[in-house]
Design a protein around this motif. Structure first.
Motif, short mmCIF file in Angstrom:
data_model
loop_
_atom_site.label_atom_id
_atom_site.label_comp_id
_atom_site.label_asym_id
_atom_site.label_seq_id
_atom_site.Cartn_x
_atom_site.Cartn_y
_atom_site.Cartn_z
N VAL A 133 0.84 -1.20 0.00
CA VAL A 133 0.00 0.00 0.00
C VAL A 133 0.87 1.25 0.00
N GLY A 134 1.90 1.28 0.84
CA GLY A 134 2.76 2.45 0.95
C GLY A 134 2.16 3.50 1.86
N ASN A 135 2.91 4.57 2.09
CA ASN A 135 2.48 5.61 3.00
C ASN A 135 2.99 6.95 2.49
N ALA A 136 2.06 7.86 2.23
CA ALA A 136 2.44 9.16 1.68
C ALA A 136 3.28 9.98 2.66
N ALA A 137 3.22 9.65 3.96
CA ALA A 137 3.95 10.42 4.98
C ALA A 137 5.43 10.07 5.02
N THR A 138 5.81 8.93 4.46
CA THR A 138 7.20 8.50 4.44
C THR A 138 7.55 8.08 3.01
N PRO A 139 8.82 7.97 2.69
CA PRO A 139 9.17 7.50 1.34
C PRO A 139 8.57 6.12 1.08
N ALA A 140 7.67 6.04 0.12
CA ALA A 140 6.98 4.79 -0.17
C ALA A 140 7.85 3.92 -1.07
N PRO A 141 7.83 2.59 -0.88
CA PRO A 141 8.56 1.71 -1.79
C PRO A 141 8.16 1.97 -3.24
N ARG A 142 9.13 1.85 -4.14
CA ARG A 142 8.91 2.21 -5.53
C ARG A 142 7.73 1.47 -6.16
N GLY A 143 7.54 0.22 -5.79
CA GLY A 143 6.47 -0.56 -6.39
C GLY A 143 5.15 -0.49 -5.65
N SER A 144 5.02 0.42 -4.68
CA SER A 144 3.80 0.48 -3.87
C SER A 144 2.68 1.20 -4.60
N LEU A 145 1.47 1.01 -4.10
CA LEU A 145 0.31 1.71 -4.65
C LEU A 145 0.45 3.22 -4.47
N CYS A 146 0.97 3.62 -3.32
CA CYS A 146 1.17 5.04 -3.05
C CYS A 146 2.10 5.66 -4.10
N ALA A 147 3.21 4.95 -4.40
CA ALA A 147 4.18 5.47 -5.37
C ALA A 147 3.59 5.57 -6.77
N MET A 148 2.61 4.74 -7.09
CA MET A 148 1.99 4.82 -8.41
C MET A 148 0.81 5.79 -8.44
N GLY A 149 0.59 6.51 -7.34
CA GLY A 149 -0.40 7.58 -7.35
C GLY A 149 -1.77 7.20 -6.85
N VAL A 150 -1.87 6.11 -6.12
CA VAL A 150 -3.15 5.69 -5.54
C VAL A 150 -3.28 6.28 -4.14
N ALA A 151 -4.40 6.92 -3.86
CA ALA A 151 -4.66 7.46 -2.53
C ALA A 151 -5.22 6.36 -1.62
N TYR A 152 -5.08 6.57 -0.31
CA TYR A 152 -5.47 5.54 0.64
C TYR A 152 -6.23 6.13 1.81
N ARG A 153 -7.30 5.46 2.21
CA ARG A 153 -8.02 5.76 3.44
C ARG A 153 -8.41 4.44 4.09
N GLN A 154 -8.68 4.50 5.38
CA GLN A 154 -9.16 3.29 6.05
C GLN A 154 -10.25 3.63 7.04
N VAL A 155 -11.12 2.66 7.26
CA VAL A 155 -12.13 2.74 8.31
C VAL A 155 -11.76 1.70 9.34
N ASP A 156 -11.45 2.15 10.55
CA ASP A 156 -11.03 1.22 11.58
C ASP A 156 -12.20 0.36 12.04
N LEU A 157 -11.87 -0.80 12.54
CA LEU A 157 -12.89 -1.68 13.12
C LEU A 157 -13.37 -1.10 14.45
N THR A 158 -14.50 -1.57 14.91
CA THR A 158 -15.00 -1.17 16.22
C THR A 158 -14.07 -1.74 17.30
N PRO A 159 -14.14 -1.22 18.52
CA PRO A 159 -13.26 -1.73 19.59
C PRO A 159 -13.36 -3.24 19.81
N ASP A 160 -14.53 -3.83 19.48
CA ASP A 160 -14.66 -5.28 19.66
C ASP A 160 -14.34 -6.05 18.37
N GLY A 161 -13.74 -5.38 17.38
CA GLY A 161 -13.21 -6.07 16.23
C GLY A 161 -14.17 -6.34 15.09
#
Length: 435
Positions: A133-161
């Motif tokens: 997936v990569g991370n826009a906040a740090t240097p993303a691996p060259r082959g990552s989705l982030c490096a190829m220009g894909v944005a990322y978001r996540q929805v966390d699970l509830t506290p009980d999983g």
């Protein structure tokens, strides 16, 4: 357990009589749970057999191929058989996939383009997928989705999983994801695997709000745990490993992508090359282990589920917290146990290794494994390196010091190996005798 067997286990493996007696009690209490797993296995065996019959699998399909692999009938028929067994329109089954993460990466990279948004609806993905997936906040691996220009978001699970459906609905109203991704199994999180009903609810929600969006799934550890597979529940495309459930302990390597034909085709072009896709890729060894592994898979998964339930029952009786509970419905083959102590976790994993058929004399230790944020201890004396449909256990060395047990090609071995592991813990002073 008869006295002669108890005496042999004591002499050969150091299993105390009280542990054998406790195992008998737990096993008796799980008789209906075991019967439920066996009914699921029978249903899935019927489905797999129907797939073999429908696609007229013959001896010629076992033969190897060479060179470019054009018109490889064994490879192409294997795709069709897997697709039918996994309730999918199409499938790509290849020994060239290095692992499950590789198959998932090909699936995601095929479905996403620069400027697209990937939304993970089950929280952060498993450790080994983080660099994919990569991370826009740090240097993303060259082959990552982030490096190829894909944005990322996540929805966390509830506290009980569980999936946070309210938060997911809110996020879907705010953005337009190209892919909504789910991880069925727990990874190193303390949660149950996602149920098929929850997966279907996510798929329906996504498709209702964004009909063009793709719902993808990391299906590792989940195949044949239920009588339906995720494509029958609205998932557009999924991926997994052949050295987990669907390889039945016989597949020596590889992974798969299954789902809608167009999405499978796009994944194939990520594995090989645009334009050629699935039409190339030979295999110089026999295809027999892949066909035979799939044929065995429903039975082997049931053996793993029975082993997991027994582990939960024994660990719970010994005072440890477990997830799932011994008699719970299961959506993957993994059993989690909390030790609350690093040395207990290490001792258990070392005992797991002692009960393995391969490298039983090796003592595993925690190490900085590539792709993981904490030292990890892994016990896996498997015929196929890294095969987690075989008896194995692993866990990160971090609080609350949980172990993740999986596999068991036969219930008999799973039961015996579990007793060996617990006997080692008892010898090291980490278990109290049950009276």
């Amino acid at each position: 357990m008869e006295q002669e067997l108890q005496a042999y286990l004591q002499q050969e493996y150091g299993v105390p009589a009280w542990l054998c007696a406790l195992c008998d009690q737990v096993e008796d209490a799980l008789s209906e749970t075991f019967a439920r797993f066996e009914r699921t296995a029978l249903h899935n065996q019927a489905k797999v057999l129907a797939a073999f019959r429908a696609h007229r699998v013959a001896a010629m399909h076992m033969q190897p191929s060479s060179g470019y692999g054009y018109d490889d009938v064994g490879r192409d028929t294997l795709d069709k058989v897997f697709a039918s067994a996994l309730d999918a329109e199409d499938a790509l089954v290849r020994p060239q996939f290095a692992n499950g993460t590789h198959a998932i990466a090909a699936m995601l990279k095929g479905a996403l383009a620069p400027g697209d948004l990937l939304l993970c609806a089950s929280g952060a993905p498993y450790d080994t997928l983080a660099d994919v997936v990569g991370n826009a906040a740090t240097p993303a691996p060259r082959g990552s989705l982030c490096a190829m220009g894909v944005a990322y978001r996540q929805v966390d699970l509830t506290p009980d999983g569980h999936v946070d459906f309210d938060a997911l609905a809110h996020t879907l109203a705010q953005c337009r994801p190209a892919v909504v991704h789910l991880q069925r199994s727990r990874g190193y999180a303390w949660r149950d695997a996602l149920s098929l009903s929850d997966i279907a609810r996510v798929a329906n929600m996504v498709h209702a709000q964004h009909p063009e969006a793709i719902v993808s799934l990391d299906n590792c550890y989940g195949e044949f745990a239920a009588t339906k597979e995720p494509p029958a529940c609205g998932v557009d495309v999924m991926a997994g490993s052949l050295i987990k459930n669907p390889g039945g302990g016989l597949a020596p390597t590889g992974g798969y992508v299954a789902g809608r034909a167009q999405l499978v085709s796009w994944a194939a072009e990520q594995l090989t090359v645009a334009g050629a896709g699935r039409e190339v890729g030979s295999y110089a060894a026999m295809y027999t282990p892949f066909y035979q592994g799939l044929f065995f898979a429903p039975h082997v998964v049931a053996q793993s589920l029975k082993t997991a339930a027994l582990a939960a029952g024994l660990m719970q009786a010994l005072g440890f917290e477990t997830m799932p509970a011994p008699d719970a419905a299961r959506d993957d083959i993994i059993q989690s146990v909390r030790f609350g102590d690093a040395q207990k976790l290490i001792a258990f994993c070392q005992g797991v290794q002692m009960g393995a058929p391969i490298d039983s004399f090796v003592t595993p230790e925690p190490w900085d494994m590539p792709g993981y944020s904490d030292p990890v201890i892994m016990a896996a004396g498997a015929f196929v390196q890294g095969s987690s449909i075989e008896w194995s256990a692993d866990g990160p060395i971090r609080p609350p010091y949980s172990v993740y047990i999986q596999g068991g090609l036969t219930y008999e071995h799973g039961k015996l190996a579990l007793l060996v592991a617990l006997a080692h813990m008892a010898k090291e002073g980490y278990l109290e005798q049950m009276r």
